[in-house]
Design an enzyme around this catalytic site. Sequence first.
Site, PDB file in Angstrom:
ATOM      1  N   ARG A 177     -24.046 -21.781 -19.115  1.00  0.00           N
ATOM      2  CA  ARG A 177     -23.903 -23.238 -19.157  1.00  0.00           C
ATOM      3  C   ARG A 177     -25.136 -23.895 -19.782  1.00  0.00           C
ATOM      4  O   ARG A 177     -25.061 -25.009 -20.264  1.00  0.00           O
ATOM      5  CB  ARG A 177     -23.774 -23.787 -17.725  1.00  0.00           C
ATOM      6  CG  ARG A 177     -22.502 -23.433 -17.013  1.00  0.00           C
ATOM      7  CD  ARG A 177     -22.618 -23.748 -15.527  1.00  0.00           C
ATOM      8  NE  ARG A 177     -22.872 -25.155 -15.250  1.00  0.00           N
ATOM      9  CZ  ARG A 177     -21.934 -26.095 -15.141  1.00  0.00           C
ATOM     10  NH1 ARG A 177     -20.679 -25.766 -15.304  1.00  0.00           N
ATOM     11  NH2 ARG A 177     -22.249 -27.331 -14.872  1.00  0.00           N
TER      12      ARG A 177
ATOM     13  N   ARG B 117     -32.511 -23.356 -27.144  1.00  0.00           N
ATOM     14  CA  ARG B 117     -32.661 -23.762 -28.547  1.00  0.00           C
ATOM     15  C   ARG B 117     -34.112 -23.729 -28.990  1.00  0.00           C
ATOM     16  O   ARG B 117     -35.023 -23.834 -28.171  1.00  0.00           O
ATOM     17  CB  ARG B 117     -32.000 -25.125 -28.799  1.00  0.00           C
ATOM     18  CG  ARG B 117     -32.386 -26.276 -27.944  1.00  0.00           C
ATOM     19  CD  ARG B 117     -31.735 -27.559 -28.494  1.00  0.00           C
ATOM     20  NE  ARG B 117     -30.476 -27.884 -27.841  1.00  0.00           N
ATOM     21  CZ  ARG B 117     -30.370 -28.674 -26.764  1.00  0.00           C
ATOM     22  NH1 ARG B 117     -31.442 -29.222 -26.238  1.00  0.00           N
ATOM     23  NH2 ARG B 117     -29.198 -28.944 -26.237  1.00  0.00           N
TER      24      ARG B 117
ATOM     25  N   ARG C 177     -20.130 -22.835  -2.185  1.00  0.00           N
ATOM     26  CA  ARG C 177     -21.457 -23.280  -1.777  1.00  0.00           C
ATOM     27  C   ARG C 177     -21.353 -24.760  -1.467  1.00  0.00           C
ATOM     28  O   ARG C 177     -20.568 -25.486  -2.097  1.00  0.00           O
ATOM     29  CB  ARG C 177     -22.475 -23.095  -2.903  1.00  0.00           C
ATOM     30  CG  ARG C 177     -22.887 -21.689  -3.139  1.00  0.00           C
ATOM     31  CD  ARG C 177     -23.556 -21.059  -1.959  1.00  0.00           C
ATOM     32  NE  ARG C 177     -24.973 -21.402  -1.847  1.00  0.00           N
ATOM     33  CZ  ARG C 177     -25.735 -20.980  -0.852  1.00  0.00           C
ATOM     34  NH1 ARG C 177     -25.224 -20.248   0.126  1.00  0.00           N
ATOM     35  NH2 ARG C 177     -27.019 -21.298  -0.820  1.00  0.00           N
TER      36      ARG C 177
ATOM     37  N   ARG D  42     -33.302 -29.434  -6.101  1.00  0.00           N
ATOM     38  CA  ARG D  42     -33.725 -30.504  -6.996  1.00  0.00           C
ATOM     39  C   ARG D  42     -33.826 -31.833  -6.266  1.00  0.00           C
ATOM     40  O   ARG D  42     -33.276 -31.990  -5.177  1.00  0.00           O
ATOM     41  CB  ARG D  42     -32.798 -30.615  -8.209  1.00  0.00           C
ATOM     42  CG  ARG D  42     -31.347 -30.839  -7.889  1.00  0.00           C
ATOM     43  CD  ARG D  42     -30.490 -30.686  -9.168  1.00  0.00           C
ATOM     44  NE  ARG D  42     -29.087 -30.700  -8.821  1.00  0.00           N
ATOM     45  CZ  ARG D  42     -28.111 -30.295  -9.629  1.00  0.00           C
ATOM     46  NH1 ARG D  42     -28.370 -29.847 -10.835  1.00  0.00           N
ATOM     47  NH2 ARG D  42     -26.853 -30.335  -9.237  1.00  0.00           N
TER      48      ARG D  42
ATOM     49  N   GLU E 152     -31.651 -32.033  -2.665  1.00  0.00           N
ATOM     50  CA  GLU E 152     -30.453 -31.191  -2.537  1.00  0.00           C
ATOM     51  C   GLU E 152     -30.808 -29.824  -1.947  1.00  0.00           C
ATOM     52  O   GLU E 152     -31.598 -29.092  -2.535  1.00  0.00           O
ATOM     53  CB  GLU E 152     -29.795 -30.986  -3.913  1.00  0.00           C
ATOM     54  CG  GLU E 152     -29.278 -32.270  -4.511  1.00  0.00           C
ATOM     55  CD  GLU E 152     -28.431 -32.045  -5.770  1.00  0.00           C
ATOM     56  OE1 GLU E 152     -28.162 -30.890  -6.142  1.00  0.00           O
ATOM     57  OE2 GLU E 152     -28.055 -33.067  -6.376  1.00  0.00           O
TER      58      GLU E 152
ATOM     59  N   TYR F 190     -15.235 -23.597 -11.572  1.00  0.00           N
ATOM     60  CA  TYR F 190     -16.470 -24.368 -11.703  1.00  0.00           C
ATOM     61  C   TYR F 190     -16.306 -25.315 -12.894  1.00  0.00           C
ATOM     62  O   TYR F 190     -16.918 -25.143 -13.934  1.00  0.00           O
ATOM     63  CB  TYR F 190     -17.620 -23.376 -11.907  1.00  0.00           C
ATOM     64  CG  TYR F 190     -19.031 -23.924 -11.903  1.00  0.00           C
ATOM     65  CD1 TYR F 190     -19.313 -25.253 -11.653  1.00  0.00           C
ATOM     66  CD2 TYR F 190     -20.096 -23.066 -12.145  1.00  0.00           C
ATOM     67  CE1 TYR F 190     -20.618 -25.714 -11.655  1.00  0.00           C
ATOM     68  CE2 TYR F 190     -21.401 -23.509 -12.145  1.00  0.00           C
ATOM     69  CZ  TYR F 190     -21.653 -24.841 -11.897  1.00  0.00           C
ATOM     70  OH  TYR F 190     -22.951 -25.284 -11.918  1.00  0.00           O
TER      71      TYR F 190
ATOM     72  N   ASP G 269     -16.453 -28.750 -15.149  1.00  0.00           N
ATOM     73  CA  ASP G 269     -17.157 -30.004 -15.381  1.00  0.00           C
ATOM     74  C   ASP G 269     -16.120 -31.119 -15.410  1.00  0.00           C
ATOM     75  O   ASP G 269     -14.919 -30.868 -15.546  1.00  0.00           O
ATOM     76  CB  ASP G 269     -17.895 -29.950 -16.728  1.00  0.00           C
ATOM     77  CG  ASP G 269     -19.153 -29.108 -16.634  1.00  0.00           C
ATOM     78  OD1 ASP G 269     -19.694 -28.961 -15.529  1.00  0.00           O
ATOM     79  OD2 ASP G 269     -19.602 -28.599 -17.682  1.00  0.00           O
TER      80      ASP G 269
HETATM   81  N1  UDP Z   1     -30.324 -22.983 -13.575  1.00  0.00           N
HETATM   82  C1  UDP Z   1     -31.557 -22.386 -13.486  1.00  0.00           C
HETATM   83  N2  UDP Z   1     -32.674 -23.163 -13.464  1.00  0.00           N
HETATM   84  C2  UDP Z   1     -32.616 -24.511 -13.516  1.00  0.00           C
HETATM   85  C3  UDP Z   1     -31.343 -25.134 -13.625  1.00  0.00           C
HETATM   86  C4  UDP Z   1     -30.217 -24.340 -13.647  1.00  0.00           C
HETATM   87  O1  UDP Z   1     -31.655 -21.179 -13.426  1.00  0.00           O
HETATM   88  O2  UDP Z   1     -33.674 -25.172 -13.473  1.00  0.00           O
HETATM   89  C5  UDP Z   1     -29.130 -22.113 -13.561  1.00  0.00           C
HETATM   90  C6  UDP Z   1     -28.611 -21.891 -12.148  1.00  0.00           C
HETATM   91  O3  UDP Z   1     -28.102 -20.577 -12.076  1.00  0.00           O
HETATM   92  C7  UDP Z   1     -27.491 -22.884 -12.053  1.00  0.00           C
HETATM   93  C8  UDP Z   1     -26.912 -22.846 -13.460  1.00  0.00           C
HETATM   94  O4  UDP Z   1     -28.072 -22.698 -14.280  1.00  0.00           O
HETATM   95  O5  UDP Z   1     -26.539 -22.531 -11.080  1.00  0.00           O
HETATM   96  C9  UDP Z   1     -26.126 -24.073 -13.860  1.00  0.00           C
HETATM   97  O6  UDP Z   1     -26.938 -25.197 -13.729  1.00  0.00           O
HETATM   98  P1  UDP Z   1     -26.354 -26.662 -13.894  1.00  0.00           P
HETATM   99  O7  UDP Z   1     -27.503 -27.594 -13.944  1.00  0.00           O
HETATM  100  O8  UDP Z   1     -25.395 -26.660 -15.020  1.00  0.00           O
HETATM  101  O9  UDP Z   1     -25.573 -26.802 -12.526  1.00  0.00           O
HETATM  102  P2  UDP Z   1     -24.903 -28.042 -11.797  1.00  0.00           P
HETATM  103  O10 UDP Z   1     -25.459 -29.276 -12.421  1.00  0.00           O
HETATM  104  O11 UDP Z   1     -23.436 -27.855 -11.945  1.00  0.00           O
HETATM  105  O12 UDP Z   1     -25.371 -27.880 -10.396  1.00  0.00           O
END
Ligand code: UDP
Length: 376
Positions: free
Chosen positions: A171, A175, A248, A279, A299, A347, A349
């Site tokens: 996801r 880059r 989760r 976060r 969170e 999962y 979006d």
């Molecule tokens: N992820 C990570 N470090 C970060 C942010 C995300 O390793 O700082 C990984 C982690 O495995 C997470 C996945 O990327 O479950 C998807 O993150 P995303 O931010 O897309 O998740 P969401 O916003 O759906 O919680």
Amino acid sequence: MKYDYLIVGSGLFGSIFAYEAKRRGKKVLVIDKRNHIAGNIYTKNIEGINVHMYGAHIFHTSNKEIWDYINKFAEFNNYVNSPIAIYKDELYNLPFNMNTFSKLWNIKTPDEAKRKIKEQISKLNIKDPQNLEEQALSLVGKDVYIKLIKGYTEKQWGRDCRKLPAFIIKRLPLRFTYDNNYFNDRYQGIPIGGYTQIIEKMLAGIEVKINCESKEFIKNNFDIASKIIYTGSIDEYFNYKLGVLEYRMIKFEHEKIDINNYQGNAVVNYTEKEIPYTRIIEHKHFEYGTQPVTIISKEYSSEWGVGKERYYPINIDRNNIFYSEYKKLSDKEENIIFGGRLGEYKYYDMDEVIDEALKCVNKEFKNECKDFGCYT
Ligand code: UDP
């Protein structure tokens, strides 16, 4: 039958279906077990700040038709998601890009960054990544994995990275430009005034019952509608008879603070395992708020159990196999359609949910495309 459709759940999937069905002259009833509409995109205005009560939702899509569709229900701002990651007091930009790499290795050019990553990857000798750890290591090497992925992911999913599917990490963009935009999508933004108004507009003129548990309601009103659109978890509908699908959940610590700017960014990730939350969201920055106070949400990702709120389906083999068995059961039921993150155990979006909902509408009302348009 009093209604053509009983819609269980007033999140994005259910509300789009309700809106489109009503447009086509159908009689619809929407029920939701919570004391409010909008599912997990529910936002609540507190002190003039739209708080994302079930976690940050940033709308992004590359599909113009979906972007135009959602823009009918709200005006979107030009917010671009650029999270900060903090690892042991070191601060990095996300997603993984030249800003991240230059801070990590004190380098400047894409060539230097690529060389550094290649050097780390070649030592590992991973041919065909089988899990999230191998996938991450073979994409970005050891340093990024240890500092920015491993701790966050294991907190988020409560599982070792070697036990998680590789797709989760795909996801995130990687880059070699100095570009902190978290998404690669063509369209992105936050609805000015929050998400709840979107659902309110979709459900305008439709009968909605909140605080209404579907199991009880359906039992007592089994012949109330010709068809059910079910957006709750599919295993719950079948009384968990084949087993429980795991999720989760997130526990939020919302806090109002009497300063106007707490962390300078909407999203700050804490990527080391020792810090218990994943976060901190500072909601006002999603809408460039200038209020004198601020609201933050920490969170805490935690284990889910039957009866608790569901957030993330855990798409590991065990659960996917159970889901496919439930799917077979559901295909045998004539008058019920399962949809959304819980109904399809995916999962998703938000843009993917809209895509699924509009495809479902197409299929259900295939003869009415001429008069009401058809999603392509
Ligand atoms: N992820 C990570 N470090 C970060 C942010 C995300 O390793 O700082 C990984 C982690 O495995 C997470 C996945 O990327 O479950 C998807 O993150 P995303 O931010 O897309 O998740 P969401 O916003 O759906 O919680």
